[in-house]
Design a protein around this motif. Structure first.
Motif, PDB file in Angstrom:
ATOM      1  N   SER A   1     -36.382 -35.885   3.407  1.00 54.87           N
ATOM      2  CA  SER A   1     -37.314 -34.976   2.786  1.00 54.87           C
ATOM      3  C   SER A   1     -36.537 -33.815   2.178  1.00 54.87           C
ATOM      4  N   LYS A   2     -37.110 -33.251   1.158  1.00 52.28           N
ATOM      5  CA  LYS A   2     -36.449 -32.161   0.448  1.00 52.28           C
ATOM      6  C   LYS A   2     -36.668 -30.847   1.190  1.00 52.28           C
ATOM      7  N   ALA A   3     -35.669 -30.007   1.142  1.00 52.48           N
ATOM      8  CA  ALA A   3     -35.775 -28.693   1.767  1.00 52.48           C
ATOM      9  C   ALA A   3     -36.696 -27.819   0.920  1.00 52.48           C
ATOM     10  N   ARG A   4     -37.455 -26.963   1.586  1.00 55.70           N
ATOM     11  CA  ARG A   4     -38.353 -26.065   0.857  1.00 55.70           C
ATOM     12  C   ARG A   4     -37.539 -24.977   0.173  1.00 55.70           C
ATOM     13  N   VAL A   5     -37.898 -24.690  -1.041  1.00 55.52           N
ATOM     14  CA  VAL A   5     -37.220 -23.657  -1.812  1.00 55.52           C
ATOM     15  C   VAL A   5     -38.131 -22.436  -1.858  1.00 55.52           C
ATOM     16  N   ASN A   6     -37.582 -21.289  -1.514  1.00 55.88           N
ATOM     17  CA  ASN A   6     -38.335 -20.047  -1.541  1.00 55.88           C
ATOM     18  C   ASN A   6     -38.237 -19.460  -2.948  1.00 55.88           C
ATOM     19  N   VAL A   7     -39.198 -19.792  -3.793  1.00 55.64           N
ATOM     20  CA  VAL A   7     -39.180 -19.360  -5.188  1.00 55.64           C
ATOM     21  C   VAL A   7     -39.330 -17.849  -5.274  1.00 55.64           C
ATOM     22  N   HIS A   8     -40.212 -17.306  -4.473  1.00 58.28           N
ATOM     23  CA  HIS A   8     -40.431 -15.855  -4.490  1.00 58.28           C
ATOM     24  C   HIS A   8     -39.131 -15.111  -4.173  1.00 58.28           C
ATOM     25  N   GLY A   9     -38.421 -15.550  -3.150  1.00 56.63           N
ATOM     26  CA  GLY A   9     -37.158 -14.911  -2.780  1.00 56.63           C
ATOM     27  C   GLY A   9     -36.102 -15.051  -3.853  1.00 56.63           C
ATOM     28  N   THR A  10     -36.045 -16.216  -4.467  1.00 55.56           N
ATOM     29  CA  THR A  10     -35.061 -16.456  -5.524  1.00 55.56           C
ATOM     30  C   THR A  10     -35.327 -15.562  -6.730  1.00 55.56           C
ATOM     31  N   VAL A  11     -36.589 -15.470  -7.135  1.00 50.58           N
ATOM     32  CA  VAL A  11     -36.953 -14.620  -8.277  1.00 50.58           C
ATOM     33  C   VAL A  11     -36.692 -13.157  -7.949  1.00 50.58           C
ATOM     34  N   LEU A  12     -37.018 -12.738  -6.733  1.00 52.34           N
ATOM     35  CA  LEU A  12     -36.788 -11.356  -6.326  1.00 52.34           C
ATOM     36  C   LEU A  12     -35.300 -11.016  -6.341  1.00 52.34           C
ATOM     37  N   LEU A  13     -34.462 -11.903  -5.838  1.00 56.38           N
ATOM     38  CA  LEU A  13     -33.015 -11.669  -5.866  1.00 56.38           C
ATOM     39  C   LEU A  13     -32.483 -11.585  -7.297  1.00 56.38           C
ATOM     40  N   GLU A  14     -33.009 -12.434  -8.174  1.00 59.61           N
ATOM     41  CA  GLU A  14     -32.580 -12.401  -9.578  1.00 59.61           C
ATOM     42  C   GLU A  14     -32.989 -11.089 -10.243  1.00 59.61           C
ATOM     43  N   LEU A  15     -34.188 -10.610  -9.962  1.00 54.55           N
ATOM     44  CA  LEU A  15     -34.633  -9.335 -10.522  1.00 54.55           C
ATOM     45  C   LEU A  15     -33.798  -8.175  -9.992  1.00 54.55           C
ATOM     46  N   LEU A  16     -33.437  -8.202  -8.726  1.00 54.61           N
ATOM     47  CA  LEU A  16     -32.575  -7.160  -8.167  1.00 54.61           C
ATOM     48  C   LEU A  16     -31.189  -7.192  -8.802  1.00 54.61           C
ATOM     49  N   ARG A  17     -30.685  -8.395  -9.027  1.00 52.48           N
ATOM     50  CA  ARG A  17     -29.363  -8.533  -9.679  1.00 52.48           C
ATOM     51  C   ARG A  17     -29.408  -7.989 -11.100  1.00 52.48           C
ATOM     52  N   LEU A  18     -30.477  -8.291 -11.828  1.00 51.84           N
ATOM     53  CA  LEU A  18     -30.613  -7.796 -13.197  1.00 51.84           C
ATOM     54  C   LEU A  18     -30.778  -6.279 -13.233  1.00 51.84           C
ATOM     55  N   ASN A  19     -31.501  -5.725 -12.262  1.00 47.00           N
ATOM     56  CA  ASN A  19     -31.675  -4.280 -12.198  1.00 47.00           C
ATOM     57  C   ASN A  19     -30.334  -3.592 -11.959  1.00 47.00           C
ATOM     58  N   GLU A  20     -29.519  -4.145 -11.073  1.00 49.28           N
ATOM     59  CA  GLU A  20     -28.199  -3.579 -10.801  1.00 49.28           C
ATOM     60  C   GLU A  20     -27.305  -3.678 -12.043  1.00 49.28           C
ATOM     61  N   ARG A  21     -27.380  -4.799 -12.723  1.00 48.88           N
ATOM     62  CA  ARG A  21     -26.571  -4.981 -13.937  1.00 48.88           C
ATOM     63  C   ARG A  21     -26.987  -3.996 -15.024  1.00 48.88           C
ATOM     64  N   GLU A  22     -28.297  -3.747 -15.123  1.00 49.39           N
ATOM     65  CA  GLU A  22     -28.795  -2.780 -16.103  1.00 49.39           C
ATOM     66  C   GLU A  22     -28.260  -1.387 -15.789  1.00 49.39           C
ATOM     67  N   ARG A  23     -28.268  -1.002 -14.508  1.00 51.75           N
ATOM     68  CA  ARG A  23     -27.744   0.308 -14.120  1.00 51.75           C
ATOM     69  C   ARG A  23     -26.266   0.457 -14.468  1.00 51.75           C
ATOM     70  N   ARG A  24     -25.517  -0.644 -14.396  1.00 46.37           N
ATOM     71  CA  ARG A  24     -24.084  -0.585 -14.748  1.00 46.37           C
ATOM     72  C   ARG A  24     -23.869  -0.479 -16.250  1.00 46.37           C
ATOM     73  N   GLU A  25     -24.726  -1.134 -17.049  1.00 47.04           N
ATOM     74  CA  GLU A  25     -24.523  -1.186 -18.497  1.00 47.04           C
ATOM     75  C   GLU A  25     -25.163  -0.020 -19.247  1.00 47.04           C
ATOM     76  N   LEU A  26     -26.169   0.613 -18.674  1.00 44.52           N
ATOM     77  CA  LEU A  26     -26.910   1.658 -19.366  1.00 44.52           C
ATOM     78  C   LEU A  26     -26.051   2.837 -19.807  1.00 44.52           C
ATOM     79  N   PRO A  27     -25.116   3.348 -18.990  1.00 44.42           N
ATOM     80  CA  PRO A  27     -24.291   4.468 -19.470  1.00 44.42           C
ATOM     81  C   PRO A  27     -23.491   4.119 -20.729  1.00 44.42           C
ATOM     82  N   PHE A  28     -23.012   2.895 -20.825  1.00 41.43           N
ATOM     83  CA  PHE A  28     -22.260   2.486 -22.020  1.00 41.43           C
ATOM     84  C   PHE A  28     -23.166   2.464 -23.246  1.00 41.43           C
ATOM     85  N   ILE A  29     -24.355   1.900 -23.103  1.00 42.73           N
ATOM     86  CA  ILE A  29     -25.278   1.766 -24.234  1.00 42.73           C
ATOM     87  C   ILE A  29     -25.782   3.136 -24.686  1.00 42.73           C
TER      88      ILE A  29
END
Length: 101
Positions: free
Chosen positions: A1-29
């Motif tokens: 059987s396939k392991a359950r994938v936590n979509v909510h957790g995956t999306v939340l982690l991706e949004l947190l990663r993007l938010n951190e990346r935005e904070r790093r790039e914003l001063p340059f822009i």
């Protein structure tokens, strides 16, 4: 059987990663000393890194970080002329050698 994938957790982690990346790039822009061309080049690079799947995007990001950390020194016009002159002389000598025999 396939392991359950936590979509909510995956999306939340991706949004947190993007938010951190935005904070790093914003001063340059937002910095006034950066030209529009440099900003566009940086945005295009970020877009390409984002579109490349998995390890390919990480390799491109790593390469750009490595390239930006190495200071490039300017080459004087005199050095450029000497380099081009040397290449021209070597090419002329090779052609002379080829036509000689």
């Amino acid at each position: 059987s396939k392991a359950r994938v936590n979509v909510h957790g995956t999306v939340l982690l991706e949004l947190l990663r993007l938010n951190e990346r935005e904070r790093r790039e914003l001063p340059f822009i937002e910095s006034p000393g950066v030209s529009d061309r440099e900003k566009a080049r940086r945005l295009l690079h970020l877009f390409q890194c984002d579109l490349l799947p998995g390890i390919s995007g990480q390799i491109l990001a790593s390469k750009s970080a490595r390239d930006s950390s190495v200071a490039q020194r300017a080459v004087s016009l005199r050095q450029k002329a000497a380099g081009y002159g040397f290449i021209f002389i070597v090419n002329a000598a090779m052609l002379f050698y080829i036509f000689l025999f």
